[in-house]
Design a protein around this motif. Structure first.
Motif, PDB file in Angstrom:
ATOM      1  N   VAL A  35       0.852  -1.188   0.000  1.00  0.00           N
ATOM      2  CA  VAL A  35       0.000   0.000   0.000  1.00  0.00           C
ATOM      3  C   VAL A  35       0.889   1.240   0.000  1.00  0.00           C
ATOM      4  O   VAL A  35       1.781   1.379   0.832  1.00  0.00           O
ATOM      5  N   ILE A  36       0.629   2.146  -0.955  1.00  0.00           N
ATOM      6  CA  ILE A  36       1.414   3.376  -1.107  1.00  0.00           C
ATOM      7  C   ILE A  36       0.485   4.555  -0.878  1.00  0.00           C
ATOM      8  O   ILE A  36      -0.489   4.738  -1.617  1.00  0.00           O
ATOM      9  N   THR A  37       0.767   5.361   0.159  1.00  0.00           N
ATOM     10  CA  THR A  37      -0.076   6.509   0.480  1.00  0.00           C
ATOM     11  C   THR A  37       0.755   7.786   0.479  1.00  0.00           C
ATOM     12  O   THR A  37       1.975   7.748   0.580  1.00  0.00           O
ATOM     13  N   GLY A  38       0.060   8.909   0.368  1.00  0.00           N
ATOM     14  CA  GLY A  38       0.706  10.210   0.483  1.00  0.00           C
ATOM     15  C   GLY A  38       1.376  10.706  -0.778  1.00  0.00           C
ATOM     16  O   GLY A  38       2.177  11.633  -0.720  1.00  0.00           O
ATOM     17  N   VAL A  39       1.055  10.136  -1.932  1.00  0.00           N
ATOM     18  CA  VAL A  39       1.652  10.602  -3.180  1.00  0.00           C
ATOM     19  C   VAL A  39       0.975  11.914  -3.571  1.00  0.00           C
ATOM     20  O   VAL A  39      -0.238  11.946  -3.765  1.00  0.00           O
ATOM     21  N   PRO A  40       1.741  13.010  -3.661  1.00  0.00           N
ATOM     22  CA  PRO A  40       1.137  14.300  -3.985  1.00  0.00           C
ATOM     23  C   PRO A  40       0.895  14.425  -5.491  1.00  0.00           C
ATOM     24  O   PRO A  40       1.698  15.008  -6.218  1.00  0.00           O
ATOM     25  N   ALA A  41      -0.212  13.837  -5.959  1.00  0.00           N
ATOM     26  CA  ALA A  41      -0.529  13.871  -7.388  1.00  0.00           C
ATOM     27  C   ALA A  41      -2.031  13.773  -7.573  1.00  0.00           C
ATOM     28  O   ALA A  41      -2.753  13.353  -6.670  1.00  0.00           O
ATOM     29  N   GLY A  42      -2.494  14.134  -8.756  1.00  0.00           N
ATOM     30  CA  GLY A  42      -3.910  14.030  -9.090  1.00  0.00           C
ATOM     31  C   GLY A  42      -4.267  12.609  -9.467  1.00  0.00           C
ATOM     32  O   GLY A  42      -3.417  11.699  -9.479  1.00  0.00           O
ATOM     33  N   ASN A  43      -5.533  12.400  -9.796  1.00  0.00           N
ATOM     34  CA  ASN A  43      -6.011  11.054 -10.109  1.00  0.00           C
ATOM     35  C   ASN A  43      -5.317  10.454 -11.323  1.00  0.00           C
ATOM     36  O   ASN A  43      -4.913   9.298 -11.307  1.00  0.00           O
ATOM     37  N   GLU A  64      -2.874   7.194 -11.454  1.00  0.00           N
ATOM     38  CA  GLU A  64      -3.121   6.044 -12.327  1.00  0.00           C
ATOM     39  C   GLU A  64      -1.869   5.711 -13.140  1.00  0.00           C
ATOM     40  O   GLU A  64      -1.501   4.543 -13.281  1.00  0.00           O
ATOM     41  N   ALA A  65      -1.198   6.740 -13.668  1.00  0.00           N
ATOM     42  CA  ALA A  65       0.012   6.514 -14.461  1.00  0.00           C
ATOM     43  C   ALA A  65       1.134   5.934 -13.600  1.00  0.00           C
ATOM     44  O   ALA A  65       1.848   5.013 -14.026  1.00  0.00           O
ATOM     45  N   LEU A  66       1.290   6.465 -12.382  1.00  0.00           N
ATOM     46  CA  LEU A  66       2.316   5.944 -11.476  1.00  0.00           C
ATOM     47  C   LEU A  66       2.006   4.508 -11.077  1.00  0.00           C
ATOM     48  O   LEU A  66       2.903   3.656 -11.028  1.00  0.00           O
ATOM     49  N   ALA A  67       0.747   4.221 -10.805  1.00  0.00           N
ATOM     50  CA  ALA A  67       0.351   2.857 -10.446  1.00  0.00           C
ATOM     51  C   ALA A  67       0.638   1.899 -11.601  1.00  0.00           C
ATOM     52  O   ALA A  67       1.124   0.784 -11.384  1.00  0.00           O
TER      53      ALA A  67
END
Length: 116
Positions: free
Chosen positions: A57-65, A69-72
């Motif tokens: 589980v990765i939380t706290g990524v300062p990015a939009g939806n 999605e692209a990072l995931a």
């Protein structure tokens, strides 16, 4: 006392937002995606409520939806497994904390392991 109102079906709207009560969100707390972040991405391994399956589980990524999605997608390809984005949290199937941590550090995020 004819001016005293006892019951009426006319007031089906919220006095704050003007929406019907079934669509009103005034009493609800803000969603987790609007929570302020401290700029640190936290990575943890989780098995609770998942039928014994391990999930990174990765939380706290300062990015939009769309950026999430692209990072995931990039992280899933790196780990060779599936995953999803739910409520601003990236979930990768399996225990891939080390791989994800090194990749996010390379991308310039400040990363911490959380939960042991």
């Amino acid at each position: 006392m004819p001016d005293r109102l006892v019951y009426s079906t006319d007031s089906n709207t919220c006095p704050v937002c003007g929406q019907p009560y079934k669509h009103c969100r005034c009493d609800q707390s803000p969603s987790p995606t609007t929570k302020k972040s401290d700029g640190i991405v936290r990575i943890m391994r989780d098995r609770k409520h998942r039928g014994g399956k391990t999930v990174t589980v990765i939380t706290g990524v300062p990015a939009g939806n769309q950026a999430l999605e692209a990072l995931a997608q990039q992280l899933k390809k790196l780990c060779g497994s599936g995953g999803t984005v739910k409520d601003g949290v990236i979930e990768i199937q399996g225990d891939h904390c080390d791989k994800v941590q090194t990749r996010l550090s390379e991308l310039g995020y400040k990363v911490k392991r959380a939960g042991g």
